[in-house]
Motif scaffolding. Structure first.
Motif, mmCIF file in Angstrom:
data_model
loop_
_atom_site.group_PDB
_atom_site.id
_atom_site.type_symbol
_atom_site.label_atom_id
_atom_site.label_comp_id
_atom_site.label_asym_id
_atom_site.label_seq_id
_atom_site.Cartn_x
_atom_site.Cartn_y
_atom_site.Cartn_z
ATOM 1 N N ASN A 1 0.849 -1.194 0.000
ATOM 2 C CA ASN A 1 0.000 0.000 0.000
ATOM 3 C C ASN A 1 0.884 1.243 0.000
ATOM 4 O OD1 ASN A 1 -2.325 -1.443 2.354
ATOM 5 N ND2 ASN A 1 -2.585 -1.330 0.155
ATOM 6 N N ALA A 2 1.895 1.242 0.851
ATOM 7 C CA ALA A 2 2.796 2.388 0.970
ATOM 8 C C ALA A 2 3.563 2.633 -0.322
ATOM 9 C CB ALA A 2 3.761 2.185 2.136
ATOM 10 N N GLU A 3 3.842 1.566 -1.069
ATOM 11 C CA GLU A 3 4.565 1.686 -2.344
ATOM 12 C C GLU A 3 3.634 1.925 -3.523
ATOM 13 O OE1 GLU A 3 6.702 -1.988 -2.669
ATOM 14 O OE2 GLU A 3 8.043 -1.500 -1.007
ATOM 15 N N ASN A 4 2.325 1.922 -3.289
ATOM 16 C CA ASN A 4 1.316 2.103 -4.334
ATOM 17 C C ASN A 4 1.335 0.942 -5.340
ATOM 18 O OD1 ASN A 4 -0.930 3.482 -5.265
ATOM 19 N ND2 ASN A 4 0.267 4.715 -6.706
ATOM 20 N N ARG A 5 1.451 -0.268 -4.812
ATOM 21 C CA ARG A 5 1.425 -1.483 -5.629
ATOM 22 C C ARG A 5 0.051 -2.128 -5.585
ATOM 23 N NH1 ARG A 5 6.272 -3.486 -7.357
ATOM 24 N NH2 ARG A 5 8.042 -2.579 -6.261
ATOM 25 N N MET A 6 -0.295 -2.781 -6.682
ATOM 26 C CA MET A 6 -1.506 -3.607 -6.733
ATOM 27 C C MET A 6 -1.219 -4.888 -5.956
ATOM 28 S SD MET A 6 -4.083 -2.560 -8.635
ATOM 29 C CE MET A 6 -4.682 -2.103 -10.232
ATOM 30 N N GLN A 7 -2.075 -5.226 -5.007
ATOM 31 C CA GLN A 7 -1.868 -6.459 -4.240
ATOM 32 C C GLN A 7 -2.769 -7.580 -4.725
ATOM 33 O OE1 GLN A 7 -0.378 -6.003 0.023
ATOM 34 N NE2 GLN A 7 -1.968 -4.453 -0.137
ATOM 35 N N GLY A 8 -4.052 -7.307 -4.870
ATOM 36 C CA GLY A 8 -4.969 -8.361 -5.275
ATOM 37 C C GLY A 8 -4.842 -9.565 -4.374
ATOM 38 N N GLU A 9 -4.556 -10.705 -4.977
ATOM 39 C CA GLU A 9 -4.486 -11.963 -4.226
ATOM 40 C C GLU A 9 -3.135 -12.182 -3.558
ATOM 41 O OE1 GLU A 9 -5.722 -14.753 -7.184
ATOM 42 O OE2 GLU A 9 -7.780 -14.015 -7.136
ATOM 43 N N LEU A 10 -2.149 -11.352 -3.868
ATOM 44 C CA LEU A 10 -0.844 -11.474 -3.226
ATOM 45 C C LEU A 10 -0.891 -10.783 -1.866
ATOM 46 C CD1 LEU A 10 1.563 -10.846 -6.245
ATOM 47 C CD2 LEU A 10 0.747 -13.020 -5.320
ATOM 48 N N ASN A 11 0.177 -10.918 -1.115
ATOM 49 C CA ASN A 11 0.186 -10.354 0.224
ATOM 50 C C ASN A 11 1.495 -9.629 0.470
ATOM 51 O OD1 ASN A 11 -1.311 -10.097 2.699
ATOM 52 N ND2 ASN A 11 0.278 -11.326 3.648
ATOM 53 N N SER A 12 1.457 -8.647 1.316
ATOM 54 C CA SER A 12 2.673 -8.011 1.825
ATOM 55 C C SER A 12 2.411 -7.690 3.292
ATOM 56 C CB SER A 12 3.037 -6.757 1.016
ATOM 57 O OG SER A 12 2.124 -5.715 1.226
ATOM 58 N N PRO A 13 3.477 -7.589 4.087
ATOM 59 C CA PRO A 13 3.285 -7.412 5.531
ATOM 60 C C PRO A 13 2.752 -6.026 5.893
ATOM 61 C CG PRO A 13 5.620 -7.392 4.965
ATOM 62 C CD PRO A 13 4.875 -7.711 3.703
ATOM 63 N N LEU A 14 2.127 -5.983 7.070
ATOM 64 C CA LEU A 14 1.683 -4.696 7.593
ATOM 65 C C LEU A 14 2.897 -3.851 7.963
ATOM 66 C CD1 LEU A 14 -1.222 -5.715 10.032
ATOM 67 C CD2 LEU A 14 -1.404 -4.956 7.662
ATOM 68 N N THR A 15 2.789 -2.558 7.727
ATOM 69 C CA THR A 15 3.810 -1.611 8.151
ATOM 70 C C THR A 15 3.564 -1.273 9.624
ATOM 71 O OG1 THR A 15 2.424 0.275 7.568
ATOM 72 C CG2 THR A 15 3.908 -0.553 5.841
ATOM 73 N N GLU A 16 4.458 -0.486 10.211
ATOM 74 C CA GLU A 16 4.230 -0.004 11.573
ATOM 75 C C GLU A 16 2.926 0.784 11.636
ATOM 76 O OE1 GLU A 16 5.811 -0.650 14.473
ATOM 77 O OE2 GLU A 16 6.962 -2.106 13.291
ATOM 78 N N LYS A 17 2.673 1.590 10.604
ATOM 79 C CA LYS A 17 1.403 2.321 10.543
ATOM 80 C C LYS A 17 0.242 1.344 10.469
ATOM 81 C CE LYS A 17 -1.322 5.618 7.832
ATOM 82 N NZ LYS A 17 -2.550 4.908 8.139
ATOM 83 N N GLY A 18 0.395 0.264 9.703
ATOM 84 C CA GLY A 18 -0.646 -0.746 9.590
ATOM 85 C C GLY A 18 -0.967 -1.400 10.918
ATOM 86 N N LEU A 19 0.056 -1.636 11.715
ATOM 87 C CA LEU A 19 -0.150 -2.190 13.055
ATOM 88 C C LEU A 19 -0.915 -1.195 13.926
ATOM 89 C CD1 LEU A 19 3.384 -3.770 13.583
ATOM 90 C CD2 LEU A 19 1.259 -4.984 13.000
ATOM 91 N N ARG A 20 -0.575 0.095 13.791
ATOM 92 C CA ARG A 20 -1.305 1.130 14.538
ATOM 93 C C ARG A 20 -2.742 1.253 14.041
ATOM 94 N NH1 ARG A 20 3.549 3.802 13.599
ATOM 95 N NH2 ARG A 20 2.564 5.210 12.107
ATOM 96 N N ASP A 21 -2.944 1.123 12.710
ATOM 97 C CA ASP A 21 -4.304 1.149 12.139
ATOM 98 C C ASP A 21 -5.178 0.099 12.807
ATOM 99 O OD1 ASP A 21 -3.577 3.103 10.226
ATOM 100 O OD2 ASP A 21 -3.214 1.612 8.653
ATOM 101 N N ALA A 22 -4.650 -1.121 12.904
ATOM 102 C CA ALA A 22 -5.408 -2.234 13.489
ATOM 103 C C ALA A 22 -5.675 -1.993 14.977
ATOM 104 C CB ALA A 22 -4.664 -3.546 13.277
ATOM 105 N N ALA A 23 -4.691 -1.455 15.679
ATOM 106 C CA ALA A 23 -4.873 -1.153 17.105
ATOM 107 C C ALA A 23 -5.953 -0.078 17.292
ATOM 108 C CB ALA A 23 -3.552 -0.714 17.728
ATOM 109 N N LYS A 24 -5.982 0.894 16.395
ATOM 110 C CA LYS A 24 -7.007 1.938 16.461
ATOM 111 C C LYS A 24 -8.398 1.331 16.251
ATOM 112 C CE LYS A 24 -8.401 6.293 14.356
ATOM 113 N NZ LYS A 24 -8.149 7.244 13.282
#
Length: 184
Positions: A17-40
């Motif tokens: 997401n941070a790199e502006n890539r298409m993910q679709g069915e592939l996966n990439s790890p959550l960023t530190e911000k992503g971890l905070r998003d989930a905690a929020k």
């Protein structure tokens, strides 16, 4: 059609997401911000009475990881359903959006023209089938485009009235009685 009460979460920000890539069915790890998003999202949901709700997540890693964080101490069991996965982008999976062609039709998006992608018509069928199988109130952890499609099916085009209609990481959408509420 009337649908049960829903809370819809989009997974936290990922590296792609941070790199502006298409993910679709592939996966990439959550960023530190992503971890905070989930905690929020967990903080938001912790203030709700979810005793009668079921908890369902996309099986894709980024969504299931978000579910584990956002629903910690709230859900005893998180079920997965493949119909909550992100829209397939076919040959464009993992590619930078800026390197991909834009549609010539202003009413289409890159998701609709991705070679060997799923397209919105098939996504809509998948989401409609999922909603038809719901037996009661649910918390859903899914993806941006899938969240958007589910919200449109439940509340109509007003689902896109919010500035962050893509499904907003770190936010929770509450759908009840044909209305949508953005919780931040």
């Amino acid at each position: 059609m009337r649908y049960p009460e829903l809370y819809i979460l989009r997974h936290g920000q990922t590296m792609w997401n941070a790199e502006n890539r298409m993910q679709g069915e592939l996966n990439s790890p959550l960023t530190e911000k992503g971890l905070r998003d989930a905690a929020k999202q967990r903080e938001i949901l912790a203030m709700r009475d979810l005793g009668d709700f079921v908890f369902i997540s996309s099986p894709q890693g980024r969504a299931f990881q978000t579910a584990g964080i956002a629903l910690a101490g709230i859900a005893d069991h998180i079920r997965t359903d493949d119909r909550l996965r992100e829209i397939g982008v076919g040959d464009w999976s993992g590619r930078l959006r800026d390197e991909l062609p834009m549609p010539t039709n202003p009413y289409q998006s890159q998701y609709e023209i991705a070679p060997n992608g799923e397209g919105f018509a098939r996504l809509k069928l998948r989401c409609r089938a999922f909603l038809a199988d719901l037996k009661g109130p649910a918390v859903l952890v899914t993806h941006g485009i899938t969240s958007s499609m589910i919200r449109v099916l439940v509340v109509g085009e007003k689902a896109h009235a919010e500035r962050h209609s893509h499904g907003g990481q770190g936010r929770v959408y509450h759908l009840k009685d044909g209305e949508q509420f953005l919780l931040e």
